[in-house]
Design a protein around this motif. Structure first.
Motif, mmCIF file in Angstrom:
data_model
loop_
_atom_site.group_PDB
_atom_site.id
_atom_site.type_symbol
_atom_site.label_atom_id
_atom_site.label_comp_id
_atom_site.label_asym_id
_atom_site.label_seq_id
_atom_site.Cartn_x
_atom_site.Cartn_y
_atom_site.Cartn_z
ATOM 1 N N SER A 23 0.836 -1.212 0.000
ATOM 2 C CA SER A 23 0.000 0.000 0.000
ATOM 3 C C SER A 23 0.868 1.259 0.000
ATOM 4 O O SER A 23 0.797 2.060 0.928
ATOM 5 C CB SER A 23 -0.911 -0.003 1.228
ATOM 6 O OG SER A 23 -1.693 -1.169 1.282
ATOM 7 N N PRO A 24 1.661 1.481 -1.032
ATOM 8 C CA PRO A 24 2.594 2.609 -1.015
ATOM 9 C C PRO A 24 1.928 3.970 -0.859
ATOM 10 O O PRO A 24 2.507 4.874 -0.263
ATOM 11 C CB PRO A 24 3.326 2.493 -2.349
ATOM 12 C CG PRO A 24 2.447 1.655 -3.211
ATOM 13 C CD PRO A 24 1.705 0.742 -2.283
ATOM 14 N N GLU A 25 0.716 4.106 -1.346
ATOM 15 C CA GLU A 25 0.015 5.385 -1.265
ATOM 16 C C GLU A 25 -0.467 5.717 0.142
ATOM 17 O O GLU A 25 -0.807 6.865 0.427
ATOM 18 C CB GLU A 25 -1.182 5.396 -2.234
ATOM 19 C CG GLU A 25 -2.314 4.473 -1.843
ATOM 20 C CD GLU A 25 -2.080 2.971 -2.039
ATOM 21 O OE1 GLU A 25 -2.887 2.198 -1.506
ATOM 22 O OE2 GLU A 25 -1.120 2.556 -2.710
ATOM 23 N N ALA A 26 -0.458 4.768 1.026
ATOM 24 C CA ALA A 26 -0.983 4.968 2.385
ATOM 25 C C ALA A 26 0.059 5.497 3.366
ATOM 26 O O ALA A 26 -0.295 5.855 4.490
ATOM 27 C CB ALA A 26 -1.562 3.649 2.914
ATOM 28 N N PHE A 27 1.318 5.553 2.956
ATOM 29 C CA PHE A 27 2.384 5.907 3.878
ATOM 30 C C PHE A 27 3.251 7.031 3.317
ATOM 31 O O PHE A 27 3.391 7.179 2.108
ATOM 32 C CB PHE A 27 3.243 4.680 4.192
ATOM 33 C CG PHE A 27 2.441 3.542 4.753
ATOM 34 C CD1 PHE A 27 2.057 3.533 6.082
ATOM 35 C CD2 PHE A 27 2.018 2.505 3.941
ATOM 36 C CE1 PHE A 27 1.291 2.505 6.600
ATOM 37 C CE2 PHE A 27 1.248 1.461 4.445
ATOM 38 C CZ PHE A 27 0.884 1.466 5.779
ATOM 39 N N ALA A 28 3.852 7.795 4.212
ATOM 40 C CA ALA A 28 4.703 8.912 3.795
ATOM 41 C C ALA A 28 6.065 8.429 3.298
ATOM 42 O O ALA A 28 6.707 9.097 2.495
ATOM 43 C CB ALA A 28 4.879 9.894 4.952
ATOM 44 N N SER A 29 6.518 7.290 3.767
ATOM 45 C CA SER A 29 7.815 6.741 3.353
ATOM 46 C C SER A 29 7.666 5.981 2.033
ATOM 47 O O SER A 29 6.593 5.494 1.705
ATOM 48 C CB SER A 29 8.342 5.781 4.413
ATOM 49 O OG SER A 29 8.505 6.435 5.638
ATOM 50 N N ARG A 30 8.797 5.863 1.333
ATOM 51 C CA ARG A 30 8.824 5.098 0.092
ATOM 52 C C ARG A 30 9.651 3.827 0.290
ATOM 53 O O ARG A 30 10.699 3.853 0.923
ATOM 54 C CB ARG A 30 9.440 5.914 -1.036
ATOM 55 C CG ARG A 30 8.634 7.114 -1.436
ATOM 56 C CD ARG A 30 9.291 7.955 -2.525
ATOM 57 N NE ARG A 30 10.704 7.688 -2.709
ATOM 58 C CZ ARG A 30 11.269 7.455 -3.910
ATOM 59 N NH1 ARG A 30 10.569 7.465 -5.001
ATOM 60 N NH2 ARG A 30 12.572 7.232 -3.991
ATOM 61 N N TYR A 31 9.166 2.717 -0.264
ATOM 62 C CA TYR A 31 9.858 1.438 -0.169
ATOM 63 C C TYR A 31 11.323 1.593 -0.598
ATOM 64 O O TYR A 31 12.219 1.092 0.080
ATOM 65 C CB TYR A 31 9.155 0.396 -1.047
ATOM 66 C CG TYR A 31 9.780 -0.972 -0.963
ATOM 67 C CD1 TYR A 31 9.290 -1.917 -0.073
ATOM 68 C CD2 TYR A 31 10.873 -1.324 -1.754
ATOM 69 C CE1 TYR A 31 9.864 -3.180 0.014
ATOM 70 C CE2 TYR A 31 11.456 -2.567 -1.670
ATOM 71 C CZ TYR A 31 10.947 -3.494 -0.784
ATOM 72 O OH TYR A 31 11.534 -4.732 -0.690
#
Length: 101
Positions: A23-31
């Motif tokens: 869920s990359p859009e749900a968090f401020a950090s990037r993988y």
């Protein structure tokens, strides 16, 4: 349900990367940024704020954190693996964060 300590950095790394991949859009950090952290950075994250892990039958099924910012306590990084959504993990994570707050 358990609170994580700095020695739990590897299990926290695993769930944090799963969050960001799913869920990359749900968090401020990037993988792409987080995956490069070294052990020292992962341990620091677990020292800087409280994190909780939901487990079932020995498997990690979710995580959530509690951080203080400008005098307010906030739930952060809430995630439950897809196979356990709709079950008790989310409720238990929110309760653990609320209890700590």
């Amino acid at each position: 349900m358990r609170a994580l300590e700095p020695d739990d950095w590897q299990v926290y790394r695993e769930i944090r990367l799963a969050m960001l991949a799913d869920s990359p859009e749900a968090f401020a950090s990037r993988y792409e940024d987080v995956v490069r952290r070294d052990e020292t950075e992962w341990r620091r994250v677990l020292t800087d704020c409280d994190h909780f892990l939901a487990e079932q039958d020995g498997a990690t099924v979710g995580g959530a954190g509690l951080v203080e910012h400008e005098g307010e306590l906030n739930l952060i990084g809430m995630y439950v693996v897809p196979d356990h959504r709709g079950g008790p993990a989310a409720t238990l994570l929110v309760a653990a964060v609320a209890d700590r707050a």
